[in-house]
Design a protein around this motif. Structure first.
Motif, short mmCIF file in Angstrom:
data_model
loop_
_atom_site.label_atom_id
_atom_site.label_comp_id
_atom_site.label_asym_id
_atom_site.label_seq_id
_atom_site.Cartn_x
_atom_site.Cartn_y
_atom_site.Cartn_z
N ASP A 17 33.03 68.81 0.08
CA ASP A 17 33.22 67.36 0.11
C ASP A 17 33.29 66.79 -1.31
OD1 ASP A 17 33.13 67.36 2.86
OD2 ASP A 17 30.99 66.87 2.95
N HIS A 18 34.16 65.82 -1.52
CA HIS A 18 34.32 65.08 -2.78
C HIS A 18 34.90 65.92 -3.94
CE1 HIS A 18 32.09 61.82 -0.94
NE2 HIS A 18 31.06 62.60 -0.76
N LEU A 19 35.32 67.15 -3.69
CA LEU A 19 35.83 67.97 -4.79
C LEU A 19 37.12 67.41 -5.36
CD1 LEU A 19 35.14 70.41 -6.50
CD2 LEU A 19 36.46 71.82 -4.94
N LEU A 37 29.21 57.48 -9.81
CA LEU A 37 30.29 56.88 -9.03
C LEU A 37 30.02 57.24 -7.57
CD1 LEU A 37 33.45 57.75 -11.15
CD2 LEU A 37 32.28 55.56 -11.01
N GLU A 38 30.73 56.62 -6.69
CA GLU A 38 30.50 56.89 -5.27
C GLU A 38 30.60 58.38 -4.97
OE1 GLU A 38 32.37 55.69 -0.97
OE2 GLU A 38 32.68 54.35 -2.67
N GLY A 39 29.49 58.94 -4.51
CA GLY A 39 29.46 60.35 -4.12
C GLY A 39 29.31 61.34 -5.26
N MET A 40 29.18 60.86 -6.53
CA MET A 40 29.13 61.78 -7.66
C MET A 40 28.19 61.28 -8.76
SD MET A 40 33.15 62.70 -8.30
CE MET A 40 33.65 61.02 -8.62
N HIS A 41 27.58 62.24 -9.44
CA HIS A 41 26.86 61.99 -10.69
C HIS A 41 27.60 62.80 -11.74
CE1 HIS A 41 23.53 59.87 -8.87
NE2 HIS A 41 23.61 60.75 -7.89
N ILE A 42 28.13 62.14 -12.77
CA ILE A 42 29.04 62.76 -13.73
C ILE A 42 28.38 62.81 -15.10
CG2 ILE A 42 31.29 62.54 -14.84
CD1 ILE A 42 31.98 60.76 -12.28
N ARG A 43 28.46 63.98 -15.75
CA ARG A 43 27.93 64.11 -17.10
C ARG A 43 29.02 64.74 -17.98
NH1 ARG A 43 24.87 68.00 -20.22
NH2 ARG A 43 23.67 66.86 -21.76
N THR A 138 30.28 68.06 -16.12
CA THR A 138 29.44 68.54 -15.03
C THR A 138 29.30 67.42 -14.01
OG1 THR A 138 28.20 69.91 -16.59
CG2 THR A 138 27.20 69.55 -14.43
N ILE A 139 29.60 67.74 -12.77
CA ILE A 139 29.57 66.74 -11.70
C ILE A 139 28.75 67.26 -10.54
CG2 ILE A 139 30.97 65.41 -10.08
CD1 ILE A 139 33.31 65.75 -12.07
N GLU A 140 27.79 66.46 -10.10
CA GLU A 140 27.05 66.78 -8.88
C GLU A 140 27.65 65.97 -7.76
OE1 GLU A 140 22.84 66.41 -9.21
OE2 GLU A 140 22.73 67.90 -10.80
N LEU A 141 28.11 66.66 -6.73
CA LEU A 141 28.76 66.04 -5.58
C LEU A 141 27.74 65.85 -4.47
CD1 LEU A 141 31.95 68.26 -5.55
CD2 LEU A 141 31.72 65.99 -6.54
N GLU A 142 27.52 64.63 -4.06
CA GLU A 142 26.59 64.35 -2.98
C GLU A 142 27.18 64.76 -1.65
OE1 GLU A 142 25.85 60.18 -3.35
OE2 GLU A 142 24.87 60.40 -5.28
N LYS A 143 26.31 65.04 -0.71
CA LYS A 143 26.77 65.38 0.66
C LYS A 143 27.28 64.16 1.35
CE LYS A 143 24.10 69.39 1.87
NZ LYS A 143 23.15 69.94 2.78
#
Length: 143
Positions: A17-19, A37-43, A138-143
């Motif tokens: 999801d969100h890739l 951002l919606e559905g993501m934490h971006i670094r 680096t991006i963390e994609l939320e469920k």
């Protein structure tokens, strides 16, 4: 863990999801720092590399997508079982303080590695041949 090149990231979008949104971040203006951002934490970073400390982290519920945009860096993983039963911190990360290395990869410009939830990793490891800090996303994609 998935290890590939950035130009193939779209091939995994049907299972993560969100890739697609993560891939779009390659085309946004470069500003060092962290944003949500919606559905993501971006670094976005241009960090100094650090010596390997046997400290690993994993995101409890998020998929972590790490891309090297320039330079190179060493990353390591440890065993998934070490994250089981550990409580996440306030940011949803599990910390493993003294894990053995299960695998190590040298990521070069254009490489991407995707860590699944609770899969421990260590990014930005200094090596003898490292000339300058890599530029990474680096991006963390939320469920």
């Amino acid at each position: 863990m998935i290890y590939d090149t950035i130009d193939h990231i779209h091939e995994y979008a049907s299972v993560i999801d969100h890739l697609d949104s993560a891939g779009e971040q390659l085309h946004t203006p470069w500003v060092v720092g962290t944003q949500a951002l919606e559905g993501m934490h971006i670094r976005r970073s241009e960090d100094e590399l650090t010596p390997f400390s046997h400290r690993f982290k994993a995101s409890k519920d998020s998929v972590t997508v790490h891309m090297v945009l320039s330079g190179s860096e060493l990353v390591a993983t440890t065993y998934h079982e070490l994250s089981k039963g550990k409580k996440p911190d306030g940011n949803g990360h599990i910390h493993i303080e003294d894990g053995p290395v299960a695998a190590a990869l040298t990521l070069r410009e254009g490489d991407v590695v995707i860590f699944m939830p609770s899969e421990p990793y260590c990014l930005g490891i200094e090596t003898a041949g490292t000339a300058s800090p890599p530029r990474t996303l680096t991006i963390e994609l939320e469920k």
